[in-house]
Design an enzyme around this catalytic site. Structure first.
Site, PDB file in Angstrom:
ATOM      1  N   LYS A   1       0.948  -8.079  -3.634  1.00  0.00           N
ATOM      2  CA  LYS A   1      -0.424  -7.800  -3.226  1.00  0.00           C
ATOM      3  C   LYS A   1      -1.354  -8.789  -3.916  1.00  0.00           C
ATOM      4  CE  LYS A   1      -2.928  -3.579  -2.169  1.00  0.00           C
ATOM      5  NZ  LYS A   1      -2.844  -2.129  -2.084  1.00  0.00           N
TER       6      LYS A   1
ATOM      7  N   GLU B   1      -1.906  14.378   1.683  1.00  0.00           N
ATOM      8  CA  GLU B   1      -2.985  15.365   1.535  1.00  0.00           C
ATOM      9  C   GLU B   1      -2.489  16.778   1.795  1.00  0.00           C
ATOM     10  OE1 GLU B   1      -3.251  12.479   3.175  1.00  0.00           O
ATOM     11  OE2 GLU B   1      -4.787  11.378   2.062  1.00  0.00           O
TER      12      GLU B   1
ATOM     13  N   ARG C   1      -6.686  15.909   7.109  1.00  0.00           N
ATOM     14  CA  ARG C   1      -5.230  15.976   7.242  1.00  0.00           C
ATOM     15  C   ARG C   1      -4.662  17.326   6.822  1.00  0.00           C
ATOM     16  NH1 ARG C   1      -2.394  10.735   7.131  1.00  0.00           N
ATOM     17  NH2 ARG C   1      -3.281   9.865   9.032  1.00  0.00           N
TER      18      ARG C   1
END
Ligand SMILES: Cc1ncc(C[n+]2csc(CCOP(=O)(O)OP(=O)(O)O)c2C)c(N)n1
Length: 621
Positions: free
Chosen positions: A280, A366, A394
């Site tokens: 990343k 979640e 969610r």
């Protein structure tokens, strides 16, 4: 654009295909430089995009978007994809008002077959497209690209389970950089690390190197590797057990590995999972060193690698939440905090510094976070679940089924409620008040400022039942903080009293409503009552009814969906009790807000101070 001779010539994927293989690293370098420079003054998602530049080039070189479907999970890493699919010139507008979307968006480009913003959707959507393709007897390719962070979400596994049990041709590319926004968590992450560090990867790397050493050009290498790659399909991995052919892990920054492997995957039938390893933030030292900060950020200084901070601002709601919670936890060891892969964004990393053993990052999960909190509550703990308003959508059934029906004392702290600004429609916190206020057993609060947020946290922790607090993105009003105290449940606060009408304002809209009411008093001599509602549920019906004036205006201002919102419930209350008069229901209209600054979006939605003023003047005519 002169410093980008290759990139500036790319108007679409066909131009990527026309480049010579040896030009590809140069194109990647130009793209990195362009992305870093373009985002410096405006901010945005930088790290993830920098990590998938080679992959993006390889995909557009080997596949035929838009006919072939390329589906980016979350879509925050799709900036390089936008750059290669005709949106290069508009990149400086990304996340700006009327500019390019921060994520993939169907309406924006035929190269975005599926809109995103929330994580873990790509495999399911791609599998739907692959199934649809086969029903339609077409032969295009469908490719989902999902990060190792998004692989912590249940929906990703639901997709893998379903797709792996089928025969449909589908390529899932697992982009493994060991990071979610923060370092990735959980046993899957550990498993992937073992795959990478294990003998298998070493063998593959060595074998690949041997093949490459003997061949002069990348093209030649590609041909040889095509054969070799077949031998890279490793049996016995979890993915193989789930019905996928597992290919990899390979170096996702090396065209000599990526191109032949992808070419080979194209010809494999059934569900295939290609595991690539990337870094990343690659190519920008600050982002490589601190990928969490550089995942997504505001403007930064390219030379120093420092994010540009606005000085002298009041603390954010996020900071006040985290610090207050940490203070409370100093005196109450039952308090535990839970985040679904957002320790930084929710402020829980601040909490974790003081209470490391009582903070849990459960991954982008979640639903699990909420049920997990339910279990903790059963054992006598006081779980505080910090999830952005948009992401808690969610976990709606878990809130109802696992928490509220059982009356468990779980506190939901919903940051980024209301207008979120640059992240746009997918991240807008529009719906929480609507979907929570219809659930029995829950107390729902919205503070008018950061001091009230602290009071509400104390109130919620003391409650012996479910509760939720919603607060906006950004800084508080700079109000003086006091020692937080519990509020009486279901009590509103009357901020102004007058005979000319009633304004009921909720949470983040109270300050603007107050300024309007004060200004009307000073300039026009109109005296309105202003109620800071504080409790969305239970409603302070007594207070509202006591201040309703028959024949006089009634206005409700809330930063949430008007359809099914508090305005509707207050109108019902008023009408049921015989009130009549001019009424204005000011909430978020029945459209998905576009992106822009919070002020721009509030203006678009006619929810800013000016709009409140104009509407009130209309009502009082
Ligand atoms: C449902 C949901 N929860 C949380 C987020 C916030 N979020 C955006 S990107 C991200 C991390 C994604 O990590 P990964 O999939 O590994 O992609 P990477 O950024 O590392 O490329 C998170 C948690 C989200 N977009 N959707």
């Amino acid at each position: 654009m002169r410093e980008y001779p290759l990139l500036s010539g790319i108007r679409g994927p066909d131009d990527v295909k026309r480049l010579k293989p040896e030009q590809l690293p140069r194109l990647a370098a130009e793209m990195r430089d362009y992305l870093i420079k373009t985002l410096a003054p405006i901010g945005g998602h930088l790290g993830a995009g920098l990590g998938v530049i080679e992959l993006t080039i390889a995909l557009h070189r080997l596949f035929g978007s838009p006919r072939d479907r390329i589906i980016w999970d979350v879509g925050h890493q799709a900036y390089p994809h936008k750059m290669l699919t005709g949106r290069l010139k508009r990149m400086p507008t990304i996340r700006q008002h009327n500019g390019l979307s921060p994520f993939t968006r169907r309406a924006e480009s035929e190269h975005d077959p599926f809109g995103a913003g929330h994580a873990c959707t790509s495999i399911s959507a791609a599998f739907g497209m692959a199934t649809g393709r086969d029903i339609n007897r077409e032969d295009k390719h469908v490719i989902a690209i999902i990060g190792d962070g998004a692989l912590t979400g249940g929906m990703a596994f639901e997709g893998l389970n379903n797709a792996g049990g089928s025969k449909h041709r589908l390529l899932v590319i697992l982009n493994d950089n060991e990071m979610s926004i923060a370092p990735n968590v959980g046993s899957m992450s550990a498993y992937l690390a073992r795959l990478i560090s294990g003998k298998a990867y070493a063998n593959v790397r060595d074998a690949t190197r041997k093949v490459l050493e003997k061949v002069p050009t990348a093209l030649e290498a590609a041909k040889r590797l095509e054969e070799h790659v077949k031998g890279m399909v490793m049996p016995g991995t979890l993915f193989e057990e789930m019905g996928f052919r597992y290919v990899g892990p390979i170096d996702g920054h090396n065209f000599n590995h990526l191109l032949p492997t992808l070419e080979n995957c194209k010809h494999l039938d059934g569900p295939v999972l290609l595991h690539i390893v990337t870094k990343k933030g690659l190519g920008f030292a600050p982002a490589e060193e601190d990928p969490e900060t550089w995942h997504g950020l505001g403007p930064y200084n390219m030379e120093t690698g420092e994010p540009i901070k606005t000085k002298g601002q009041p603390p954010t709601y996020t900071q006040v939440f985290a610090d207050t919670l940490a203070d409370l936890a100093d005196h109450d060891d039952r308090i535990v905090a839970i985040t679904a892969a957002m320790p930084g964004g929710t402020g829980l990393s601040r909490f974790a510094r003081r209470h490391p053993d009582r903070c849990f990052d459960v991954g982008i999960a979640e639903q699990h976070a909420v049920a997990f909190a339910g279990g903790l509550a059963v054992e006598g703990l006081k779980p505080v679940v910090a999830i952005y308003s948009t992401f808690i959508q969610r976990a709606y059934d878990q809130i109802i089924h696992d928490i509220c029906i059982q009356g468990l004392p779980v506190v939901f702290c919903m940051d980024r409620a209301g207008v979120v600004g640059a992240d746009g429609a997918t991240h807008s916190g529009s719906f929480d008040m609507v979907f929570l206020r219809c659930i029995p057993n829950i107390t729902v609060m919205a503070p008018m400022d950061e001091a009230e947020l602290a009071d509400m946290l104390v109130t919620a922790i003391r409650l012996n039942g479910p509760s939720a607090i919603r607060y906006p993105r950004g800084c508080g009003s700079g109000t003086e903080m006091w020692t937080p105290k519990a509020l009486d449940i279901g009590t509103a606060n009357v901020l102004k009293e007058g005979e000319d009408g009633l304004v009921v304002a909720v949470g983040s809209r109270v300050q603007d409503a107050l300024e309007v009411v004060e200004s009307l008093h000073q300039k026009d001599g109109k005296a309105l009552t202003l109620i800071n509602l504080r409790f969305i549920k239970p409603l302070d019906t007594a207070c509202i009814l006591a201040h309703l004036k028959k024949g006089k205006p009634l206005m409700v201002v809330e930063e949430g969906a008007a359809e099914g919102g508090i305005g509707e419930s207050i109108a019902t209350l008023a009408l049921t009790h015989g009130w009549y008069g001019p009424f204005a229901n000011m909430g978020m209209p029945d459209t998905f807000p576009v992106h822009g600054t919070q002020a721009e979006v509030l203006h678009d939605l006619s929810l800013d101070k000016e709009a409140i003023m104009t509407r009130l003047l209309d009502l009082m005519e």
